[in-house]
Design an enzyme around this catalytic site. Sequence first.
Site, PDB file in Angstrom:
ATOM      1  N   GLY A  21       0.808  -1.205   0.000  1.00 32.98           N
ATOM      2  CA  GLY A  21       0.000   0.000   0.000  1.00 32.98           C
ATOM      3  C   GLY A  21       0.844   1.259   0.000  1.00 32.98           C
ATOM      4  O   GLY A  21       0.548   2.229  -0.697  1.00 32.98           O
ATOM      5  N   ARG A  88      -0.237  -8.817  -3.294  1.00 31.08           N
ATOM      6  CA  ARG A  88      -0.289  -7.743  -2.296  1.00 31.08           C
ATOM      7  C   ARG A  88       0.655  -8.077  -1.147  1.00 31.08           C
ATOM      8  O   ARG A  88       0.660  -9.199  -0.625  1.00 31.08           O
ATOM      9  CB  ARG A  88      -1.721  -7.578  -1.793  1.00 31.08           C
ATOM     10  CG  ARG A  88      -1.843  -6.750  -0.522  1.00 31.08           C
ATOM     11  CD  ARG A  88      -3.269  -6.310  -0.253  1.00 31.08           C
ATOM     12  NE  ARG A  88      -3.534  -6.076   1.160  1.00 31.08           N
ATOM     13  CZ  ARG A  88      -3.045  -5.075   1.885  1.00 31.08           C
ATOM     14  NH1 ARG A  88      -2.233  -4.202   1.321  1.00 31.08           N
ATOM     15  NH2 ARG A  88      -3.355  -4.944   3.164  1.00 31.08           N
ATOM     16  N   VAL A  89       1.459  -7.101  -0.741  1.00 28.05           N
ATOM     17  CA  VAL A  89       2.349  -7.227   0.417  1.00 28.05           C
ATOM     18  C   VAL A  89       1.934  -6.122   1.375  1.00 28.05           C
ATOM     19  O   VAL A  89       2.358  -4.976   1.245  1.00 28.05           O
ATOM     20  CB  VAL A  89       3.825  -7.071   0.009  1.00 28.05           C
ATOM     21  CG1 VAL A  89       4.733  -7.248   1.220  1.00 28.05           C
ATOM     22  CG2 VAL A  89       4.197  -8.067  -1.077  1.00 28.05           C
ATOM     23  N   GLU A 180      -7.970  -6.298   7.173  1.00 27.11           N
ATOM     24  CA  GLU A 180      -7.219  -5.344   6.365  1.00 27.11           C
ATOM     25  C   GLU A 180      -8.202  -4.677   5.412  1.00 27.11           C
ATOM     26  O   GLU A 180      -9.386  -4.690   5.702  1.00 27.11           O
ATOM     27  CB  GLU A 180      -6.043  -6.029   5.659  1.00 27.11           C
ATOM     28  CG  GLU A 180      -6.381  -7.311   4.917  1.00 27.11           C
ATOM     29  CD  GLU A 180      -6.862  -7.039   3.507  1.00 27.11           C
ATOM     30  OE1 GLU A 180      -6.040  -6.691   2.648  1.00 27.11           O
ATOM     31  OE2 GLU A 180      -8.076  -7.189   3.250  1.00 27.11           O
ATOM     32  N   MET A 181      -7.757  -4.096   4.310  1.00 29.82           N
ATOM     33  CA  MET A 181      -8.684  -3.285   3.522  1.00 29.82           C
ATOM     34  C   MET A 181      -8.670  -3.555   2.017  1.00 29.82           C
ATOM     35  O   MET A 181      -9.456  -2.943   1.287  1.00 29.82           O
ATOM     36  CB  MET A 181      -8.397  -1.789   3.753  1.00 29.82           C
ATOM     37  CG  MET A 181      -8.494  -1.358   5.198  1.00 29.82           C
ATOM     38  SD  MET A 181      -8.316   0.429   5.460  1.00 29.82           S
ATOM     39  CE  MET A 181      -9.922   1.017   4.900  1.00 29.82           C
ATOM     40  N   GLU A 182      -7.815  -4.451   1.528  1.00 31.54           N
ATOM     41  CA  GLU A 182      -7.660  -4.544   0.075  1.00 31.54           C
ATOM     42  C   GLU A 182      -7.803  -5.926  -0.543  1.00 31.54           C
ATOM     43  O   GLU A 182      -8.061  -6.035  -1.747  1.00 31.54           O
ATOM     44  CB  GLU A 182      -6.279  -3.995  -0.320  1.00 31.54           C
ATOM     45  CG  GLU A 182      -6.096  -2.511  -0.122  1.00 31.54           C
ATOM     46  CD  GLU A 182      -5.622  -2.135   1.277  1.00 31.54           C
ATOM     47  OE1 GLU A 182      -5.635  -0.950   1.616  1.00 31.54           O
ATOM     48  OE2 GLU A 182      -5.246  -3.061   2.035  1.00 31.54           O
ATOM     49  N   ASP A 205      -0.887  -5.035  14.128  1.00 32.75           N
ATOM     50  CA  ASP A 205      -1.714  -4.701  15.287  1.00 32.75           C
ATOM     51  C   ASP A 205      -2.379  -5.966  15.793  1.00 32.75           C
ATOM     52  O   ASP A 205      -2.857  -6.784  14.989  1.00 32.75           O
ATOM     53  CB  ASP A 205      -2.799  -3.685  14.915  1.00 32.75           C
ATOM     54  CG  ASP A 205      -2.220  -2.397  14.375  1.00 32.75           C
ATOM     55  OD1 ASP A 205      -1.942  -1.492  15.179  1.00 32.75           O
ATOM     56  OD2 ASP A 205      -2.055  -2.301  13.144  1.00 32.75           O
TER      57      ASP A 205
END
Length: 236
Positions: A21, A88-89, A180-182, A205
Site C-alpha cells: 500500500g 499484495r504485500v 485489512e482493507m484490500e 496490530d
Amino acid sequence: MATPHLSAEPGDFAPVVLMPGDPRRARRIADELFDDARPVTEVRGILGFTGTHEGHAISVLASGMGGPSIAIYATELARFYGVRRIVRVGTAGGLQADLALGSVVAASAAHTDSAMTSRWVPGVSLSVAPSFALLAAAVAAATRDAVALRVGPVFSSDTFYADDSGVTEKLGALGTLAVEMEAATLYAVGAREGVETLALVTITDDLTSGAHLSSDERETGFGVAARLAIAAGLAA
C-alpha cells in the site's frame, strides 16, 4: 501508453507485480530486494519500480489504501500493461490471540463489507479467493525456508476507524485471522480481469490485546512477506 494514474510505458511493468500500500515500502522493496531497479511511474506519489530478482523480471507498485484505490491500479496493470500476477504485500490487524505481531498471513479467502462487487452478479454474494497456484507457491516457499506462515480467511473492511468492534470479534470467533482493507477487492479484480492474485499480510496490530508495531516498524517490517511474495510470484 500511460493511463490517467500510471505514467509507465508499455513494457515497463514485468508480468509479476508486488503491491504494497505504502509508496515508501514500494521503494524499499525495490532498493533492498531487486537488482537494477528503475522507477517507472510516480503519478500522484504512487511509486512503481521494475528490476530483476535472480535474473527474473519483477515489478513493485504501491496501491494506496482501500479497495477503490487498489482496484484502479490492479485493473490498469492487467488491462493496459499485460501483468499476469499481482501479490499484495500489506499489513493487517490480527484477530487471533496466538497470532503474534510480525506474523505473516496468506489470505486463502476474503470476507468483506464492501459493496463494490455487489452489482456484478445481482442477487449473488460473490466468494473471492486467491489464485491457488500462487497460494500453494507461497506455502511451499515458507516450508522450504522454515518461515511460519498462517493460511486462512481475512476480513477486508471499507472502514479503518470502525465504531462496532463486535464485527471483528464475531469474525474472529469464526476463524478469521486478520482484518485489512484490500484483499477482497484485489481478488475480485483478479477474477474479472483474468489475472492471478494473492495477499500476504504482516500483522502490525493485535486487536485481541491492543499491542501494535510502531510506524517505523510498519514501514520496514515487510521482509518476510515480500520474500515470500517474490518466491510465489516467480514460481513456474
